[in-house]
Motif scaffolding. Structure first.
Motif, mmCIF file in Angstrom:
data_model
loop_
_atom_site.group_PDB
_atom_site.id
_atom_site.type_symbol
_atom_site.label_atom_id
_atom_site.label_comp_id
_atom_site.label_asym_id
_atom_site.label_seq_id
_atom_site.Cartn_x
_atom_site.Cartn_y
_atom_site.Cartn_z
ATOM 1 N N UNK A 168 0.833 -1.207 0.000
ATOM 2 C CA UNK A 168 0.000 0.000 0.000
ATOM 3 C C UNK A 168 0.868 1.258 0.000
ATOM 4 N N UNK A 169 1.903 1.246 0.832
ATOM 5 C CA UNK A 169 2.800 2.397 0.900
ATOM 6 C C UNK A 169 3.498 2.635 -0.429
ATOM 7 N N UNK A 170 3.898 1.558 -1.109
ATOM 8 C CA UNK A 170 4.594 1.696 -2.396
ATOM 9 C C UNK A 170 3.693 2.300 -3.470
ATOM 10 N N UNK A 171 2.378 2.112 -3.334
ATOM 11 C CA UNK A 171 1.440 2.669 -4.321
ATOM 12 C C UNK A 171 1.349 4.190 -4.232
ATOM 13 N N UNK A 172 1.876 4.751 -3.139
ATOM 14 C CA UNK A 172 1.897 6.208 -2.975
ATOM 15 C C UNK A 172 3.280 6.785 -3.263
ATOM 16 N N UNK A 173 4.146 5.979 -3.881
ATOM 17 C CA UNK A 173 5.516 6.428 -4.146
ATOM 18 C C UNK A 173 5.542 7.637 -5.068
ATOM 19 N N UNK A 174 4.674 7.622 -6.093
ATOM 20 C CA UNK A 174 4.660 8.751 -7.034
ATOM 21 C C UNK A 174 4.190 10.027 -6.349
ATOM 22 N N UNK A 175 3.229 9.902 -5.425
ATOM 23 C CA UNK A 175 2.755 11.073 -4.682
ATOM 24 C C UNK A 175 3.869 11.625 -3.805
ATOM 25 N N UNK A 176 4.574 10.716 -3.111
ATOM 26 C CA UNK A 176 5.677 11.132 -2.244
ATOM 27 C C UNK A 176 6.771 11.823 -3.050
ATOM 28 N N UNK A 177 7.049 11.306 -4.239
ATOM 29 C CA UNK A 177 8.069 11.897 -5.113
ATOM 30 C C UNK A 177 7.652 13.311 -5.539
ATOM 31 N N UNK A 178 6.389 13.456 -5.939
ATOM 32 C CA UNK A 178 5.889 14.771 -6.360
ATOM 33 C C UNK A 178 5.950 15.772 -5.209
ATOM 34 N N UNK A 179 5.544 15.331 -4.019
ATOM 35 C CA UNK A 179 5.572 16.205 -2.846
ATOM 36 C C UNK A 179 7.000 16.635 -2.545
ATOM 37 N N UNK A 180 7.928 15.676 -2.566
ATOM 38 C CA UNK A 180 9.335 15.972 -2.286
ATOM 39 C C UNK A 180 9.900 16.955 -3.292
ATOM 40 N N UNK A 181 9.557 16.746 -4.567
ATOM 41 C CA UNK A 181 10.041 17.647 -5.623
ATOM 42 C C UNK A 181 9.469 19.038 -5.444
ATOM 43 N N UNK A 182 8.158 19.136 -5.186
ATOM 44 C CA UNK A 182 7.519 20.445 -4.996
ATOM 45 C C UNK A 182 8.129 21.196 -3.814
ATOM 46 N N UNK A 183 8.362 20.484 -2.733
ATOM 47 C CA UNK A 183 8.940 21.114 -1.538
ATOM 48 C C UNK A 183 10.352 21.602 -1.820
ATOM 49 N N UNK A 184 11.130 20.788 -2.531
ATOM 50 C CA UNK A 184 12.500 21.172 -2.866
ATOM 51 C C UNK A 184 12.518 22.432 -3.724
ATOM 52 N N UNK A 185 11.653 22.474 -4.727
ATOM 53 C CA UNK A 185 11.570 23.653 -5.598
ATOM 54 C C UNK A 185 11.113 24.874 -4.808
ATOM 55 N N UNK A 186 10.129 24.666 -3.925
ATOM 56 C CA UNK A 186 9.610 25.758 -3.108
ATOM 57 C C UNK A 186 10.704 26.355 -2.226
ATOM 58 N N UNK A 187 11.479 25.492 -1.546
ATOM 59 C CA UNK A 187 12.573 25.964 -0.689
ATOM 60 C C UNK A 187 13.601 26.754 -1.503
ATOM 61 N N UNK A 188 13.909 26.238 -2.689
ATOM 62 C CA UNK A 188 14.894 26.911 -3.548
ATOM 63 C C UNK A 188 14.407 28.296 -3.955
ATOM 64 N N UNK A 189 13.140 28.395 -4.359
ATOM 65 C CA UNK A 189 12.581 29.682 -4.789
ATOM 66 C C UNK A 189 12.523 30.668 -3.629
ATOM 67 N N UNK A 190 12.112 30.185 -2.445
ATOM 68 C CA UNK A 190 12.048 31.067 -1.277
ATOM 69 C C UNK A 190 13.439 31.587 -0.915
ATOM 70 N N UNK A 191 14.435 30.699 -1.004
ATOM 71 C CA UNK A 191 15.805 31.119 -0.688
ATOM 72 C C UNK A 191 16.302 32.152 -1.693
ATOM 73 N N UNK A 192 15.973 31.952 -2.967
ATOM 74 C CA UNK A 192 16.400 32.894 -4.005
ATOM 75 C C UNK A 192 15.768 34.270 -3.814
ATOM 76 N N UNK A 193 14.539 34.264 -3.308
ATOM 77 C CA UNK A 193 13.831 35.524 -3.080
ATOM 78 C C UNK A 193 14.172 36.132 -1.724
ATOM 79 N N UNK A 194 15.005 35.444 -0.943
ATOM 80 C CA UNK A 194 15.374 35.945 0.372
ATOM 81 C C UNK A 194 14.248 35.873 1.377
ATOM 82 N N UNK A 195 13.383 34.863 1.221
ATOM 83 C CA UNK A 195 12.192 34.754 2.083
ATOM 84 C C UNK A 195 12.257 33.586 3.050
ATOM 85 N N UNK A 196 13.425 32.985 3.186
ATOM 86 C CA UNK A 196 13.538 31.893 4.150
ATOM 87 C C UNK A 196 13.712 32.447 5.546
#
Length: 201
Positions: A168-196
């Motif tokens: 069951x957990x493995x069936x959510x692997x794609x969701x976990x990957x998308x969430x991880x990617x979105x969070x990584x991009x979000x952190x990068x953008x916030x850091x670039x904008x000086x908003x961290x």
């Protein structure tokens, strides 16, 4: 191309493959219309193929769910017939996990291939073990062989619960990957904008 660029063919055009000279605007417009019609036909055929795949996937999912529900029904019957609160909890857990696996497959048809072994072997074997336990549990005299077999089945149910949880957990692997990617991009953008948080301090 040089002659067209220099205006020597005032109505000259080359086709998209640069293999044919078209010497009038009217003919070139007809050519463009034909090309656009061909592209539209290709897009239509692609949409039809995708729709056919979607309908086929839905049909396969429906069949799998139907087979799965038949197994779940047998599992419930065994659970109702087997005495003992502890084993009943294990069986109920299996039932819940399998139901959630099917729900996930409904939500994400691409994961249908991931439950192939579940449908072909694990779930039918689970039903077979529970039916055997039900038969053993119904014996009025519980000898050594019966007790030993029941203990083995009970241990196996624990193993199956762990396995189904992992599936069951493995069936959510794609969701976990998308969430991880979105969070990584979000952190990068916030850091670039000086908003961290560090930048606020």
């Amino acid at each position: 191309r040089k002659m067209i660029a220099r205006g020597w063919f005032r109505q000259g055009h080359l086709d998209q493959d640069n293999t044919c000279l078209i010497v009038s605007h009217d003919t070139y417009r007809e050519y463009q219309a034909i090309q656009e019609s061909r592209k539209e036909q290709e897009r239509l055929e692609l949409r039809q193929q995708e729709e056919q795949k979607r309908l086929q996937a839905q049909s396969e999912i429906g069949q799998v769910i139907e087979e799965g529900n038949a197994c779940l029904s047998k599992i419930r019957e065994c659970n109702d017939a087997i005495s003992g609160a502890e084993i009943s909890q294990k069986i109920t857990r299996i039932e819940t996990l399998v139901q959630r696996i099917f729900e996930r497959v409904k939500e994400n048809p691409d994961s249908l291939e991931d439950i192939h072994k579940l449908m072909e072997y694990y779930l039918p074997t689970t039903v077979k073990l529970l039916e055997a336990y039900r038969q053993l549990d119904g014996q009025p005299i519980q000898g050594g062989n019966i007790k030993s077999s029941k203990r083995e089945i009970e241990k196996t149910l624990d193993t199956l619960n762990v396995a189904f949880e992992k599936l069951l957990d493995s069936l959510f692997e794609d969701v976990a990957w998308d969430v991880s990617t979105d969070i990584s991009v979000l952190h990068t953008m916030l850091a670039q904008e000086g908003l961290t948080e560090g930048d606020f301090h």
